[in-house]
Enzyme design. Structure first.
Site, PDB file in Angstrom:
ATOM      1  N   GLN A 102       0.859  -1.200   0.000  1.00 13.80           N
ATOM      2  CA  GLN A 102       0.000   0.000   0.000  1.00 13.80           C
ATOM      3  C   GLN A 102       0.890   1.243   0.000  1.00 13.80           C
ATOM      4  O   GLN A 102       1.792   1.334   0.827  1.00 13.80           O
ATOM      5  CB  GLN A 102      -0.896   0.009   1.251  1.00 13.80           C
ATOM      6  CG  GLN A 102      -1.916  -1.104   1.292  1.00 13.80           C
ATOM      7  CD  GLN A 102      -3.086  -0.896   0.347  1.00 13.80           C
ATOM      8  OE1 GLN A 102      -3.318   0.210  -0.155  1.00 13.80           O
ATOM      9  NE2 GLN A 102      -3.813  -1.959   0.074  1.00 13.80           N
ATOM     10  N   TYR A 111      -6.174 -11.512  -3.433  1.00 14.63           N
ATOM     11  CA  TYR A 111      -5.291 -10.440  -3.927  1.00 14.63           C
ATOM     12  C   TYR A 111      -4.382  -9.999  -2.771  1.00 14.63           C
ATOM     13  O   TYR A 111      -4.308  -8.824  -2.423  1.00 14.63           O
ATOM     14  CB  TYR A 111      -6.095  -9.250  -4.482  1.00 14.63           C
ATOM     15  CG  TYR A 111      -7.144  -9.649  -5.493  1.00 14.63           C
ATOM     16  CD1 TYR A 111      -6.831  -9.739  -6.843  1.00 14.63           C
ATOM     17  CD2 TYR A 111      -8.450  -9.958  -5.095  1.00 14.63           C
ATOM     18  CE1 TYR A 111      -7.795 -10.113  -7.777  1.00 14.63           C
ATOM     19  CE2 TYR A 111      -9.417 -10.348  -6.017  1.00 14.63           C
ATOM     20  CZ  TYR A 111      -9.080 -10.410  -7.355  1.00 14.63           C
ATOM     21  OH  TYR A 111     -10.035 -10.798  -8.269  1.00 14.63           O
ATOM     22  N   CYS A 128      -9.778   0.385  -4.238  1.00 19.45           N
ATOM     23  CA  CYS A 128      -9.273   1.732  -4.500  1.00 19.45           C
ATOM     24  C   CYS A 128     -10.031   2.365  -5.667  1.00 19.45           C
ATOM     25  O   CYS A 128      -9.626   3.406  -6.176  1.00 19.45           O
ATOM     26  CB  CYS A 128      -7.772   1.706  -4.788  1.00 19.45           C
ATOM     27  SG  CYS A 128      -7.351   0.649  -6.167  1.00 19.45           S
TER      28      CYS A 128
HETATM   29  C1  SAM Z   1      -4.654  -3.496  -4.465  1.00 16.55           C
HETATM   30  S1  SAM Z   1      -3.386  -4.721  -4.401  1.00 16.55           S
HETATM   31  C2  SAM Z   1      -3.714  -5.404  -2.820  1.00 16.55           C
HETATM   32  C3  SAM Z   1      -2.559  -6.085  -2.151  1.00 16.55           C
HETATM   33  C4  SAM Z   1      -2.699  -6.419  -0.681  1.00 16.55           C
HETATM   34  N1  SAM Z   1      -4.023  -6.844  -0.315  1.00 16.55           N
HETATM   35  C5  SAM Z   1      -2.229  -5.276   0.203  1.00 16.55           C
HETATM   36  O1  SAM Z   1      -3.017  -4.668   0.897  1.00 16.55           O
HETATM   37  O2  SAM Z   1      -1.025  -4.993   0.193  1.00 16.55           O
HETATM   38  C6  SAM Z   1      -3.985  -5.865  -5.551  1.00 16.55           C
HETATM   39  C7  SAM Z   1      -3.161  -7.115  -5.706  1.00 16.55           C
HETATM   40  O3  SAM Z   1      -3.828  -7.956  -6.645  1.00 16.55           O
HETATM   41  C8  SAM Z   1      -2.869  -8.627  -7.433  1.00 16.55           C
HETATM   42  N2  SAM Z   1      -3.574  -9.038  -8.674  1.00 16.55           N
HETATM   43  C9  SAM Z   1      -3.901  -8.275  -9.730  1.00 16.55           C
HETATM   44  N3  SAM Z   1      -4.568  -8.991 -10.656  1.00 16.55           N
HETATM   45  C10 SAM Z   1      -4.671 -10.251 -10.161  1.00 16.55           C
HETATM   46  C11 SAM Z   1      -5.251 -11.458 -10.647  1.00 16.55           C
HETATM   47  N4  SAM Z   1      -5.857 -11.498 -11.836  1.00 16.55           N
HETATM   48  N5  SAM Z   1      -5.181 -12.552  -9.876  1.00 16.55           N
HETATM   49  C12 SAM Z   1      -4.578 -12.514  -8.665  1.00 16.55           C
HETATM   50  N6  SAM Z   1      -4.008 -11.401  -8.145  1.00 16.55           N
HETATM   51  C13 SAM Z   1      -4.050 -10.281  -8.886  1.00 16.55           C
HETATM   52  C14 SAM Z   1      -1.777  -7.606  -7.612  1.00 16.55           C
HETATM   53  O4  SAM Z   1      -0.561  -8.219  -7.951  1.00 16.55           O
HETATM   54  C15 SAM Z   1      -1.751  -6.924  -6.249  1.00 16.55           C
HETATM   55  O5  SAM Z   1      -0.831  -7.551  -5.397  1.00 16.55           O
END
Ligand code: SAM
Length: 472
Positions: free
Chosen positions: A304, A333, A430
């Site tokens: 974040q 995620y 977000c």
């Molecule tokens: C908004 S971040 C949230 C990360 C974590 N929850 C945090 O608070 O630090 C979204 C995450 O989703 C992952 N992501 C994006 N597309 C994805 C997909 N199709 N399948 C799995 N993960 C995915 C990204 O790599 C990223 O780490």
């Protein structure tokens, strides 16, 4: 009056703010979206687009300044896309962000909402970011003032892209988004490269050497630097990277990447550590206040971007989850497993799912670092990974926490959530627009029990939102 492109509308009072940061007013029975002003301003507006149900324009003359205005603090305001709400007082920014959440959930989602909690503002309203990505350019953008003062085109620069212009980069002198060593480091890298005739990348012609400079920083001041170059030239690498290590002892992780691709993304490239570790470590208070958690962050891992406010965000999500110690939780995620590790002490088991394999490796290390033996992490695309067979193998979750990227969840993931039918879902987002879309689908089986907007990004139009869903 016949309205056409270029028509000047005089003395328009700006009523409110739209989601994209434009002001909203009304003219001739149509909604008018205007750039270059603040809500509450009275301005003359030059029309740039005419449609049957709405108009677009830009403010060319502000006649009356809004009482909600503030003095922009950055020399790059207006050119840079980073902090485009600096001219609006912070408490007014929060009001619009709060409203943006309600509007999206009601209009896009068509959802019935409980009273939406007051938005939680960020304690820091500048220097709140922990990561910035700068781009080198062989020919930086010159402002009218610079040209008038005798400046010439074709100067190298290191800074940010001008919004919506992939090949135009302006030179950043000062950026108020990160702590001051970052300004010093970036400017020193640029000056060292110029002094040693190291070629900056030409984004149009795709030639040159220096491509991007990423700087990440923990709250304790530990820095990670990632330099991207177009090809291997050890002499030049040595000049830049040794200058960084000699001048910034706090740069504990200095890395480089050789990128011969047409774009600057590096998730698929090898990262070579020049000095120090290949990670930095961020600390966070445990939700129960009993000590601190440590999070190892690698160059490819998401964290974040507002570290201080991330604690506030996670604490709200933790409260909503209402864990008793007996639950199986899925953290979708999960990134580097930050939320999973944050809540692990309060549930039976957490399973984190994430696309980036390197982040999953970091998540496992983070679990070890924090003594969380009740966690498991798996890498893959959520729409494929979260399957019937995965649930059969790992168990049906009692609580799901989901925190997707801006695009929201894939339709197949939402369908799977409906099939899993966990008692509670905590949805962190977000982007309230895609969150509203996903919630509309989920409302088939879930009701919205709580809504908590959190401001992670002061001076911008962006807002984070947490929604608690309980099964109908
Ligand atoms: C908004 S971040 C949230 C990360 C974590 N929850 C945090 O608070 O630090 C979204 C995450 O989703 C992952 N992501 C994006 N597309 C994805 C997909 N199709 N399948 C799995 N993960 C995915 C990204 O790599 C990223 O780490």
């Amino acid at each position: 009056m016949e309205l056409k492109k270029g028509t000047l509308l005089s003395s328009i009072r700006m009523e409110t703010m739209a989601a994209e940061g434009k002001c909203v007013a009304h003219y001739d029975g149509r909604v008018l979206f205007t750039t270059g002003c603040a809500p509450g301003d009275v301005a003359d507006v030059e029309l740039t687009k005419i449609k049957s149900n709405f108009l677009e324009g830009k403010a060319v003359n502000i006649i009356e300044l809004s009482p909600d205005r503030d003095e922009p603090f950055c020399m790059h305001f207006g050119l840079c896309g980073g902090c485009s709400w600096q001219h609006i007082q912070y408490r007014t920014q929060l009001t619009y962000k709060h409203q943006q959440v309600i509007d999206n959930l009601e209009r896009i989602g068509g959802l019935e909402l409980p009273p939406v909690n007051a938005i939680i503002g960020s304690a820091r309203q500048s220097r709140y970011r922990n990561r910035l990505d700068f781009t080198f350019t062989a020919s930086r953008w010159m402002t009218r003032e610079e040209l008038d003062a005798g400046g010439t085109m074709g100067q190298p620069g290191l800074g940010f892209h001008i919004p919506k212009m992939y090949d135009r980069v302006f030179n950043v002198e000062t950026c108020h988004l990160m702590d001051t060593p970052v300004d010093k480091l970036r400017n020193l890298v640029r000056d060292t490269a110029v002094k040693n005739d190291i070629p900056f990348f030409d984004l149009r012609r795709q030639v040159g050497y220096l491509r991007t400079l990423t700087i990440r920083m923990t709250q304790a001041g530990e820095m990670m630097v990632i330099l991207q170059v177009a090809y291997d030239e050890p002499q030049w690498l040595e000049i830049i990277l040794d200058t960084i290590t000699a001048n910034f002892p706090e740069a504990r992780s200095v890395n480089y990447i050789i990128n011969g691709k047409r774009n600057d993304t590096f998730h698929d490239l090898n990262i070579i550590t020049w000095k120090g570790d290949s990670w930095i470590t961020e600390k966070m208070e445990r939700p129960d206040g009993k000590g601190q958690l440590n999070f190892r962050i690698g160059p490819k891992s998401f964290y974040q971007t507002n570290s201080l406010q991330a604690e506030v965000l996670y604490k709200e999500a933790w409260k909503m989850a209402g864990l008793t110690g007996s639950e199986l939780v899925y953290d979708l995620y999960t990134g580097t497993g930050t939320i999973a590790n944050y809540i692990a002490a309060d549930c039976k088991k957490v399973i984190g799912l994430e696309y980036v394999a390197a982040a999953v490796e970091d998540a496992k290390v983070n679990a070890q670092l924090n003594g969380n033996l009740n966690t498991d992490f798996y890498a893959g695309d959520m729409k494929d990974l979260l399957s019937e067979s995965f649930i059969l193998e790992h168990g049906k979750p009692d609580v799901i926490i989901t925190d997707p990227p801006r695009a929201g969840m894939h339709e197949d993931v939402v369908k799977m959530l409906l099939r899993i039918a966990a008692e509670k879902i905590v949805y962190i987002s977000c982007n309230p627009a895609t969150q509203a879309r996903d919630l509309k689908w989920l409302s088939e089986s879930y009701r919205i029990a709580a809504v908590q907007p959190v401001d992670m990004f002061p001076q911008t139009m962006h807002v984070e939102n947490i929604v608690l869903l309980t099964r109908k």
